[in-house]
Design a protein around this motif. Sequence first.
Motif, short mmCIF file in Angstrom:
data_model
loop_
_atom_site.label_atom_id
_atom_site.label_comp_id
_atom_site.label_asym_id
_atom_site.label_seq_id
_atom_site.Cartn_x
_atom_site.Cartn_y
_atom_site.Cartn_z
N ALA A 99 12.56 37.60 32.85
CA ALA A 99 11.26 37.15 33.32
C ALA A 99 10.12 37.88 32.61
O ALA A 99 9.03 37.34 32.44
N ARG A 100 10.40 39.10 32.18
CA ARG A 100 9.41 39.89 31.45
C ARG A 100 9.49 39.69 29.94
O ARG A 100 8.73 40.28 29.19
N GLY A 101 10.43 38.88 29.51
CA GLY A 101 10.59 38.63 28.08
C GLY A 101 11.26 39.75 27.32
O GLY A 101 11.15 39.83 26.10
N VAL A 102 12.00 40.61 28.04
CA VAL A 102 12.70 41.72 27.39
C VAL A 102 14.12 41.26 27.07
O VAL A 102 14.99 41.19 27.95
N GLU A 103 14.38 40.96 25.83
CA GLU A 103 15.67 40.39 25.43
C GLU A 103 16.58 41.37 24.72
O GLU A 103 17.78 41.10 24.55
N ASP A 104 16.05 42.52 24.28
CA ASP A 104 16.85 43.43 23.46
C ASP A 104 17.53 44.54 24.26
O ASP A 104 18.08 45.47 23.68
N VAL A 105 17.50 44.44 25.58
CA VAL A 105 18.17 45.41 26.44
C VAL A 105 19.44 44.78 27.01
O VAL A 105 19.39 43.69 27.58
N VAL A 106 20.57 45.46 26.82
CA VAL A 106 21.81 44.97 27.39
C VAL A 106 21.96 45.55 28.80
O VAL A 106 21.70 46.73 29.03
N VAL A 107 22.34 44.71 29.75
CA VAL A 107 22.56 45.14 31.13
C VAL A 107 24.06 45.29 31.34
O VAL A 107 24.83 44.35 31.09
N ALA A 108 24.47 46.47 31.79
CA ALA A 108 25.89 46.75 31.96
C ALA A 108 26.15 47.29 33.36
O ALA A 108 25.50 48.25 33.79
N ALA A 109 27.09 46.67 34.07
CA ALA A 109 27.58 47.22 35.33
C ALA A 109 28.73 48.16 34.99
O ALA A 109 29.58 47.85 34.15
N TRP A 110 28.76 49.31 35.65
CA TRP A 110 29.77 50.34 35.37
C TRP A 110 30.44 50.71 36.69
O TRP A 110 29.93 51.50 37.46
N ALA A 111 31.59 50.12 36.95
CA ALA A 111 32.24 50.27 38.26
C ALA A 111 33.65 50.81 38.10
O ALA A 111 34.32 50.58 37.08
N GLY A 112 34.13 51.51 39.11
CA GLY A 112 35.51 51.95 39.15
C GLY A 112 36.42 50.81 39.58
O GLY A 112 35.97 49.68 39.80
N ASP A 113 37.70 51.10 39.73
CA ASP A 113 38.62 50.03 40.13
C ASP A 113 38.37 49.58 41.56
O ASP A 113 38.54 48.39 41.88
N GLY A 114 37.90 50.48 42.43
CA GLY A 114 37.57 50.05 43.78
C GLY A 114 36.43 49.06 43.81
O GLY A 114 36.47 48.06 44.53
N GLY A 115 35.40 49.30 42.99
CA GLY A 115 34.25 48.41 42.91
C GLY A 115 34.49 47.20 42.05
O GLY A 115 33.58 46.37 41.89
N THR A 116 35.69 47.07 41.47
CA THR A 116 36.03 45.93 40.62
C THR A 116 37.16 45.11 41.22
O THR A 116 36.99 43.93 41.54
N PHE A 117 38.33 45.73 41.38
CA PHE A 117 39.51 45.04 41.88
C PHE A 117 39.38 44.65 43.35
O PHE A 117 39.94 43.64 43.78
N ASP A 118 38.67 45.47 44.13
CA ASP A 118 38.69 45.33 45.58
C ASP A 118 37.32 45.00 46.16
O ASP A 118 36.93 43.85 46.27
N ILE A 119 36.57 46.04 46.50
CA ILE A 119 35.34 45.88 47.27
C ILE A 119 34.30 45.06 46.52
O ILE A 119 33.56 44.27 47.12
N GLY A 120 34.22 45.19 45.20
CA GLY A 120 33.22 44.46 44.44
C GLY A 120 33.69 43.15 43.87
O GLY A 120 32.94 42.50 43.11
N PHE A 121 34.88 42.69 44.25
CA PHE A 121 35.45 41.55 43.54
C PHE A 121 34.71 40.23 43.78
O PHE A 121 34.56 39.42 42.86
N GLN A 122 34.23 40.01 44.99
CA GLN A 122 33.56 38.72 45.24
C GLN A 122 32.29 38.58 44.41
O GLN A 122 32.03 37.51 43.84
N ALA A 123 31.52 39.66 44.29
CA ALA A 123 30.31 39.60 43.46
C ALA A 123 30.68 39.48 41.98
O ALA A 123 30.01 38.80 41.21
N LEU A 124 31.75 40.17 41.58
CA LEU A 124 32.23 40.09 40.20
C LEU A 124 32.64 38.67 39.85
O LEU A 124 32.24 38.12 38.81
#
Length: 310
Positions: A99-124
């Motif tokens: 929305a701000r026109g910033v295209e050269d910044v990469v956005v990275a989520a950095w999660a452990g296996d709990g926040g990926t395989f389990d608790i964060g899986f629906q959002a993932l």
Amino acid sequence: MGGTRLGALGSRGIPLDDETTALELLEPGHAACPGCGAALAMRYALKGLGPRTFLVIPASCWSVIAGAWPNSSVRVPVLHVPFETAAAAASGVRAALDARGVEDVVVAAWAGDGGTFDIGFQALSAAAERNEDIIFFCYDNEGYMNTGIQRSSATPRGAWTTTTPTQAPKAEPKKPILEIMTAHGIPYAATATVAYPEDLIAKVRRARRVKGFRFIHILAPCPPGWKHDPSQTLRVTRLAVETGVFPLVEVDGGSWRMTRVPAGLPLREYLKLQGRFAHLMEHEVWELKEAVEARLRAVQARAGVQDNKT
């Protein structure tokens, strides 16, 4: 381990130039344990991502490793978010930058296996289905290490944790997260380890160049949780690859490719370094070996690689 020397070539023979090798965006004053695979994973990933990066970190070991507010050991912006929201929050950050026109910044989520395989899986899964333009990293130490070494669905079969004691170790196999994520039809996915930094950095650099949702699964040993000597982190991780326990692959545009063919070392070489497997009986080791071989054959078949016994 901070002095690990990077080789000249990475995945697909991509040169790792002097600038990439010298780039350090992780400060030495972080709060990781000695031999922490998660700290090495972040160090190498940032070399591939570069300074124009925005990190979203949910509750995990890295909530502590980064340092207490207002200080941070990471030299890029970091947003700490609740356990289950990494992919959703990263999607929001990406939308705000767009929305701000910033295209050269990469956005990275950095999660452990709990926040990926389990608790964060629906959002993932939802972010992958929407093909959000983010990179989702899972640094996988195969358990809820920050809260006391509890079992997660990334914990391998037969492993000890505080909730799967030696009298009743985990009976279920590790969730096949790479296959699950590639089933979403995402543009890019890969596995990597801290034992092969050239491969890891090259895959991150490749992911930077891809638009849409990208998923990188990094095996990152935890000495207290795996019960191995902190000085053996790289050896343990290397053996995970060379025994076939953790194949190194990338899935680019739906095409599977192995970036390293396992050497076929005996599974016992990997298990014997880790106290979490010390209770296993001979027949249980044999069952694990058969399961490792079966999954490796399936991965090799997808990648068009001739079967290689573990």
